[in-house]
Design a protein around this motif. Structure first.
Motif, mmCIF file in Angstrom:
data_model
loop_
_atom_site.group_PDB
_atom_site.id
_atom_site.type_symbol
_atom_site.label_atom_id
_atom_site.label_comp_id
_atom_site.label_asym_id
_atom_site.label_seq_id
_atom_site.Cartn_x
_atom_site.Cartn_y
_atom_site.Cartn_z
ATOM 1 N N LEU A 77 0.825 -1.205 0.000
ATOM 2 C CA LEU A 77 0.000 0.000 0.000
ATOM 3 C C LEU A 77 0.863 1.262 0.000
ATOM 4 C CD1 LEU A 77 -2.746 -1.101 2.550
ATOM 5 C CD2 LEU A 77 -3.021 -0.845 0.075
ATOM 6 N N ILE A 78 1.901 1.268 0.830
ATOM 7 C CA ILE A 78 2.773 2.439 0.906
ATOM 8 C C ILE A 78 3.461 2.687 -0.433
ATOM 9 C CG2 ILE A 78 4.974 3.253 1.854
ATOM 10 C CD1 ILE A 78 2.724 3.882 3.688
ATOM 11 N N ARG A 79 3.910 1.608 -1.076
ATOM 12 C CA ARG A 79 4.571 1.755 -2.381
ATOM 13 C C ARG A 79 3.623 2.410 -3.398
ATOM 14 N NH1 ARG A 79 6.163 -3.190 -2.852
ATOM 15 N NH2 ARG A 79 4.485 -3.909 -4.231
ATOM 16 N N THR A 80 2.347 2.007 -3.360
ATOM 17 C CA THR A 80 1.359 2.613 -4.260
ATOM 18 C C THR A 80 1.128 4.082 -3.921
ATOM 19 O OG1 THR A 80 0.248 0.481 -4.533
ATOM 20 C CG2 THR A 80 -1.009 2.461 -5.108
ATOM 21 N N LEU A 81 0.995 4.383 -2.622
ATOM 22 C CA LEU A 81 0.761 5.765 -2.195
ATOM 23 C C LEU A 81 1.947 6.662 -2.527
ATOM 24 C CD1 LEU A 81 -0.950 5.039 1.239
ATOM 25 C CD2 LEU A 81 -2.043 6.063 -0.777
ATOM 26 N N VAL A 82 3.162 6.125 -2.430
ATOM 27 C CA VAL A 82 4.355 6.892 -2.806
ATOM 28 C C VAL A 82 4.338 7.188 -4.303
ATOM 29 C CG1 VAL A 82 6.867 6.784 -3.062
ATOM 30 C CG2 VAL A 82 5.815 6.106 -0.905
ATOM 31 N N ALA A 83 3.997 6.180 -5.096
ATOM 32 C CA ALA A 83 3.949 6.357 -6.549
ATOM 33 C C ALA A 83 2.927 7.417 -6.954
ATOM 34 C CB ALA A 83 3.626 5.027 -7.231
ATOM 35 N N LEU A 84 1.841 7.522 -6.185
ATOM 36 C CA LEU A 84 0.791 8.499 -6.492
ATOM 37 C C LEU A 84 1.086 9.883 -5.922
ATOM 38 C CD1 LEU A 84 -2.351 6.251 -5.862
ATOM 39 C CD2 LEU A 84 -1.496 7.058 -8.077
ATOM 40 N N GLY A 85 2.081 9.987 -5.029
ATOM 41 C CA GLY A 85 2.426 11.282 -4.454
ATOM 42 C C GLY A 85 1.720 11.616 -3.157
ATOM 43 N N TYR A 86 0.936 10.653 -2.626
ATOM 44 C CA TYR A 86 0.233 10.910 -1.371
ATOM 45 C C TYR A 86 1.089 10.598 -0.147
ATOM 46 C CZ TYR A 86 -3.849 11.368 -4.345
ATOM 47 O OH TYR A 86 -4.731 11.776 -5.312
ATOM 48 N N VAL A 87 2.173 9.882 -0.366
ATOM 49 C CA VAL A 87 3.156 9.602 0.683
ATOM 50 C C VAL A 87 4.532 9.798 0.066
ATOM 51 C CG1 VAL A 87 4.177 7.787 2.142
ATOM 52 C CG2 VAL A 87 1.692 8.004 1.984
ATOM 53 N N ARG A 88 5.497 10.239 0.858
ATOM 54 C CA ARG A 88 6.871 10.332 0.369
ATOM 55 C C ARG A 88 7.794 9.590 1.339
ATOM 56 N NH1 ARG A 88 6.448 15.288 3.188
ATOM 57 N NH2 ARG A 88 8.204 15.631 4.609
ATOM 58 N N GLN A 89 8.914 9.110 0.803
ATOM 59 C CA GLN A 89 9.918 8.461 1.642
ATOM 60 C C GLN A 89 11.062 9.432 1.877
ATOM 61 O OE1 GLN A 89 11.790 4.901 0.105
ATOM 62 N NE2 GLN A 89 12.249 4.147 2.165
ATOM 63 N N ASN A 90 11.334 9.716 3.147
ATOM 64 C CA ASN A 90 12.412 10.636 3.490
ATOM 65 C C ASN A 90 13.775 9.952 3.404
ATOM 66 O OD1 ASN A 90 10.544 12.654 3.965
ATOM 67 N ND2 ASN A 90 10.367 12.177 6.146
ATOM 68 N N SER A 91 14.825 10.753 3.511
ATOM 69 C CA SER A 91 16.183 10.217 3.414
ATOM 70 C C SER A 91 16.502 9.251 4.553
ATOM 71 C CB SER A 91 17.194 11.368 3.398
ATOM 72 O OG SER A 91 17.053 12.165 4.563
ATOM 73 N N ASN A 92 15.777 9.381 5.685
ATOM 74 C CA ASN A 92 15.995 8.473 6.820
ATOM 75 C C ASN A 92 15.163 7.185 6.692
ATOM 76 O OD1 ASN A 92 13.429 9.412 7.283
ATOM 77 N ND2 ASN A 92 13.878 10.368 9.262
ATOM 78 N N ARG A 93 14.556 6.993 5.502
ATOM 79 C CA ARG A 93 13.760 5.809 5.165
ATOM 80 C C ARG A 93 12.437 5.748 5.916
ATOM 81 N NH1 ARG A 93 16.191 2.506 1.921
ATOM 82 N NH2 ARG A 93 14.780 0.774 2.380
ATOM 83 N N ARG A 94 12.084 6.824 6.590
ATOM 84 C CA ARG A 94 10.760 6.911 7.197
ATOM 85 C C ARG A 94 9.798 7.518 6.179
ATOM 86 N NH1 ARG A 94 10.553 6.549 12.739
ATOM 87 N NH2 ARG A 94 8.972 8.165 12.976
ATOM 88 N N TYR A 95 8.522 7.282 6.384
ATOM 89 C CA TYR A 95 7.511 7.735 5.430
ATOM 90 C C TYR A 95 6.719 8.898 6.010
ATOM 91 C CZ TYR A 95 8.637 3.576 2.776
ATOM 92 O OH TYR A 95 9.310 2.630 2.048
#
Length: 265
Positions: free
Chosen positions: A58-76
Motif C-alpha cells: 500500500l505504501i509503495r502505491t501511495l508513494v507512486a501516487l504522491g500521497y506519501v513520500r519516503q524521506n532520506s531516513n527511510r521513514r515515510y
C-alpha cells in the motif's frame, strides 16, 4: 467449468478486495497523520495491525501516487499531493458553513469565523463579517499557531493531553502579545477549564484589544472550531455570557452537518 454462482462469488470477492485495499490505504494515511506526519513501516504495522507485506504494498502505491513520500531516513511522511485535497475540502466546508455563520452574525452582531487544524496550525476557512465599521482582525486563509487563538484553544481542548504537549513542543509557544500563554502546563490547565465550560475565550492573546469566543466542533473527522470576535469595547466580558450559548448552538449544528446528519437542512 464454473457456473454463474461461482462467477458471481469471484466477482464479489474481487470487488470487496478492492474496497478493502482502498479502506486500508486511507487508514494508513490517517495513522501517518496521527504520528505527526512521519513513521516507519514497523510503526505503521504496530498502529494499524496490518501485515508488513500489505503495508509495504500500500505504501509503495501511495508513494507512486504522491500521497506519501519516503524521506532520506527511510521513514515515510504525508505527501505534498494531499495539500491540495485538504485545502479544497476545507474551503468547500467553509462555503456550506457560511449560512450558519451568517445566522450567528445576525444574532450576536459580531464577525463569525470557522477554522480547522491543519499541520499543527489553525487555518481560517470561512468568515462572515459583522456590519460594524470596525470588523475582523483576521481573514480566510490565514494560518496561526493554535495556542494564541480562541479557535486554536477550543480545538486543543478536545485533544488528549499528550497530543497537545507534543504539538506545543513542535510549534513552540511564541508570545503574540503580553497576554499570550507561553507555558505548556498553564495551557493544559486552561484547556481543562475550556473543555468543562464548553467554550474558549481569547483575551487579547493574538491581538491587543480583541476578544474572541470560540467553540469546538465535536465528532467531526477533522478538528475544527467556530468563533465570534470583536473589539473589547463591544464584545465585553458581560457579552461573552450572552454570546457563548449562541456560538455553542451553531457549533452543534455544524458538527451534526459535518458528521453527515441532516445535510439538507
Amino acid at each position: 467449468m464454473a457456473d454463474d454462482s461461482d462467477t458471481s462469488t469471484t466477482a464479489k470477492a474481487s470487488r470487496d478486495g478492492g474496497v478493502q485495499s482502498l479502506r486500508r490505504a486511507f487508514e494508513l494515511l490517517e495513522h501517518l497523520a496521527d504520528t505527526g506526519g512521519e513513521a516507519s513501516l514497523s510503526e505503521l504495522a504496530a498502529s494499524s495491525g496490518l501485515p508488513m507485506p500489505t503495508i509495504h504494498r500500500l505504501i509503495r502505491t501511495l508513494v507512486a501516487l504522491g500521497y506519501v513520500r519516503q524521506n532520506s531516513n527511510r521513514r515515510y511522511a504525508l505527501g505534498a499531493r494531499l495539500i491540495r485535497l485538504g485545502e479544497n475540502a476545507s474551503m468547500q466546508f467553509g462555503t456550506w458553513a457560511r449560512p450558519l455563520l451568517a445566522e450567528l452574525v445576525e444574532e450576536v452582531g459580531e464577525t463569525a469565523n470557522l477554522a480547522v487544524l491543519e499541520r499543527d496550525e489553525v487555518v481560517y476557512v470561512s468568515q462572515v463579517p459583522s456590519k460594524h465599521s470596525m470588523r475582523m482582525f483576521t481573514e480566510v486563509g490565514r494560518r496561526l499557531l493554535p495556542h494564541g487563538t480562541g479557535v486554536g484553544k477550543a480545538i486543543l481542548s478536545q485533544l488528549p493531553a499528550d497530543e497537545v504537549r507534543a504539538l506545543l513542543k513542535r510549534t513552540g509557544m511564541p508570545a503574540y502579545t503580553e497576554h499570550t500563554l507561553t507555558d505548556p502546563d498553564e495551557m493544559l490547565a486552561q484547556l481543562d477549564k475550556i473543555a468543562a465550560q464548553g467554550y474558549a475565550v481569547d483575551e487579547s492573546e493574538q491581538e491587543l484589544g480583541v476578544r474572541c469566543v470560540a467553540v469546538p466542533l465535536t465528532g467531526t473527522p477533522a478538528p475544527a472550531a467556530i468563533s465570534v470576535s470583536g473589539p473589547e469595547g463591544r464584545l465585553t466580558k458581560e457579552a461573552v455570557s450572552r454570546i457563548a450559548p449562541a456560538v455553542q448552538r451553531i457549533a452543534a449544528t455544524l458538527s451534526a452537518h459535518l458528521a453527515g446528519e441532516d445535510l439538507s437542512a
